[in-house]
Write an enzyme that holds these catalytic residues in place. Structure first.
Site, PDB file in Angstrom:
ATOM      1  N   MET A 115      35.799 122.540  -0.067  1.00 16.17           N
ATOM      2  CA  MET A 115      36.265 121.431  -0.924  1.00 16.17           C
ATOM      3  C   MET A 115      35.643 121.566  -2.307  1.00 16.17           C
ATOM      4  SD  MET A 115      35.949 118.197   1.646  1.00 16.17           S
ATOM      5  CE  MET A 115      36.444 118.278   3.377  1.00 16.17           C
ATOM      6  N   SER A 127      35.037 122.057  13.626  1.00 16.80           N
ATOM      7  CA  SER A 127      34.846 121.992  12.174  1.00 16.80           C
ATOM      8  C   SER A 127      33.366 121.754  11.889  1.00 16.80           C
ATOM      9  CB  SER A 127      35.674 120.840  11.592  1.00 16.80           C
ATOM     10  OG  SER A 127      35.276 120.623  10.257  1.00 16.80           O
ATOM     11  N   ASP A 155      35.606 124.081   6.075  1.00 17.62           N
ATOM     12  CA  ASP A 155      36.286 123.257   5.084  1.00 17.62           C
ATOM     13  C   ASP A 155      35.711 123.495   3.702  1.00 17.62           C
ATOM     14  OD1 ASP A 155      38.177 121.684   6.664  1.00 17.62           O
ATOM     15  OD2 ASP A 155      36.393 120.856   7.651  1.00 17.62           O
ATOM     16  N   HIS A 213      39.772 126.600   5.494  1.00 18.88           N
ATOM     17  CA  HIS A 213      40.713 125.577   5.024  1.00 18.88           C
ATOM     18  C   HIS A 213      40.336 125.222   3.581  1.00 18.88           C
ATOM     19  CE1 HIS A 213      42.159 121.112   5.709  1.00 18.88           C
ATOM     20  NE2 HIS A 213      42.838 121.728   4.748  1.00 18.88           N
ATOM     21  N   HIS A 223      36.133 126.467  12.169  1.00 20.63           N
ATOM     22  CA  HIS A 223      36.879 125.893  11.043  1.00 20.63           C
ATOM     23  C   HIS A 223      35.904 125.575   9.907  1.00 20.63           C
ATOM     24  CE1 HIS A 223      40.372 123.730   9.382  1.00 20.63           C
ATOM     25  NE2 HIS A 223      39.499 122.815   8.980  1.00 20.63           N
ATOM     26  N   MET A 253      47.686 117.996   8.503  1.00 19.19           N
ATOM     27  CA  MET A 253      46.543 117.088   8.426  1.00 19.19           C
ATOM     28  C   MET A 253      46.869 115.771   9.133  1.00 19.19           C
ATOM     29  SD  MET A 253      44.122 118.654   6.748  1.00 19.19           S
ATOM     30  CE  MET A 253      43.016 117.248   6.854  1.00 19.19           C
ATOM     31  N   MET A 292      40.571 123.172   0.502  1.00 21.87           N
ATOM     32  CA  MET A 292      41.006 121.894  -0.084  1.00 21.87           C
ATOM     33  C   MET A 292      40.553 121.905  -1.532  1.00 21.87           C
ATOM     34  SD  MET A 292      40.080 119.581   3.179  1.00 21.87           S
ATOM     35  CE  MET A 292      39.115 120.940   3.797  1.00 21.87           C
ATOM     36  N   ASP A 335      44.544 118.978  12.209  1.00 18.67           N
ATOM     37  CA  ASP A 335      43.181 118.795  11.696  1.00 18.67           C
ATOM     38  C   ASP A 335      42.945 117.344  11.296  1.00 18.67           C
ATOM     39  OD1 ASP A 335      40.715 119.120  10.524  1.00 18.67           O
ATOM     40  OD2 ASP A 335      41.432 120.298   8.821  1.00 18.67           O
TER      41      ASP A 335
HETATM   42  C1  DX5 Z   1      38.911 116.867   6.658  1.00 17.93           C
HETATM   43  C2  DX5 Z   1      38.659 118.259   7.146  1.00 17.93           C
HETATM   44  C3  DX5 Z   1      38.554 118.344   8.625  1.00 17.93           C
HETATM   45  C4  DX5 Z   1      37.422 117.549   9.214  1.00 17.93           C
HETATM   46  C5  DX5 Z   1      37.679 117.326  10.675  1.00 17.93           C
HETATM   47  O1  DX5 Z   1      39.194 116.883   5.312  1.00 17.93           O
HETATM   48  O2  DX5 Z   1      39.684 119.137   6.727  1.00 17.93           O
HETATM   49  O3  DX5 Z   1      38.511 119.699   9.059  1.00 17.93           O
HETATM   50  O4  DX5 Z   1      36.191 118.197   9.048  1.00 17.93           O
HETATM   51  O5  DX5 Z   1      36.708 116.457  11.166  1.00 17.93           O
HETATM   52  P1  DX5 Z   1      37.068 115.314  12.235  1.00 17.93           P
HETATM   53  O6  DX5 Z   1      37.509 116.034  13.461  1.00 17.93           O
HETATM   54  O7  DX5 Z   1      35.789 114.563  12.387  1.00 17.93           O
HETATM   55  O8  DX5 Z   1      38.183 114.482  11.645  1.00 17.93           O
HETATM   56 ZN    ZN Z   2      39.820 121.112   7.745  1.00 15.48          ZN
END
Ligand code: DX5
Ligand code: ZN
Length: 225
Positions: A40, A11, A38, A69, A36, A140, A71, A178
């Site tokens: 947001m 990630s 993220d 991903h 990956h 998650m 969010m 994740d």
């Molecule tokens: C959290 C994200 C994850 C995060 C994972 O909201 O969706 O993908 O970046 O990071 P670690 O492995 O540090 O928990």
């Molecule tokens: Zn994620």
């Protein structure tokens, strides 16, 4: 049915965000299967990160498939933009999208693998009527929003339940986990039925981030050998 192989998805949220090209280089050097990403929106989760222009820029820099991903609230807003930007896989949260049947079909129609993500508090049994449309389910193991949080062990039990449901129905759906994945839990994660392991801090905070990717793979494969 043959068991799908272990996939490691670093990630990049946990990398130096001023050096995303460097973060991609780590993925390539370490033999990652996916990157990956993220996304947001500051609404569904209390943080703001990347959007479709960044996904497009990453896609131009790497041949590795991008595992996006979302969010975000109302993930339909970003569906076309993320697919057109080069996402190989796209997941929306169960908690954010009331019309998942339509959403998953629309992602697949774009030629992109479609997934549903579930928060730690959401039972996987609620996916019963969309599972046939899911290429993967993203479970998650932290509350979404930030990298570097502590792994919630309850997620393993959820993965086992989900793996059982998928197996009973002989679906090709795979399970991605994740949040807080590291060397000390990767074997248990794989044993719970997870084949795609997302890892942020345990890769990018390691002294040798590329080496951390292959170490995670070995640990996960060791769990199911
Ligand atoms: C959290 C994200 C994850 C995060 C994972 O909201 O969706 O993908 O970046 O990071 P670690 O492995 O540090 O928990
Ligand atoms: Zn994620």
């Amino acid at each position: 049915m043959t068991r799908p192989g272990i996939e490691i998805a670093p990630s990049i949220l946990a990398a130096d965000l001023a050096d995303l090209a460097g973060a991609l280089a780590v993925c390539e050097e370490g033999g990652a299967d996916l990157v990956h990403v993220d996304v947001m929106d500051g609404e569904f989760v209390p943080n703001l990160t990347f959007g479709p222009p960044v996904v497009a820029a990453l896609a131009r820099r790497t041949k590795l498939p991008l595992d996006v991903h979302l969010m975000v609230a109302r993930p339909g807003r970003l569906l076309d933009a993320c697919c057109d930007a080069g996402a190989a896989r796209l997941a929306a949260h169960w908690e954010a999208e009331p019309h998942l049947d339509r959403w998953l079909q629309a992602v697949r129609a774009k030629g992109v693998k479609a997934g549903v993500a579930v928060n730690p508090s959401t039972p996987v049994e609620l996916l019963a009527d969309v599972l046939h449309l899911c290429d993967f389910v993203l479970v998650m193991s932290v509350n979404p929003g930030f990298a570097g949080q502590r792994f919630l062990p309850h997620a393993l039990e959820k993965c086992r339940r989900l793996a059982r449901i998928i197996g009973e129905r002989a679906l090709p759906t795979t399970i991605e986990l994740d949040g807080g994945v590291a060397l000390d839990n990767a074997a248990d994660v794989a044993r719970a039925g997870v084949t795609t392991l997302v890892a942020g801090s345990s890769v990018y905070s390691a002294p040798d981030p590329a080496g951390a990717i292959s170490a995670l793979r070995r640990a996960a494969e060791g769990g199911v050998a």
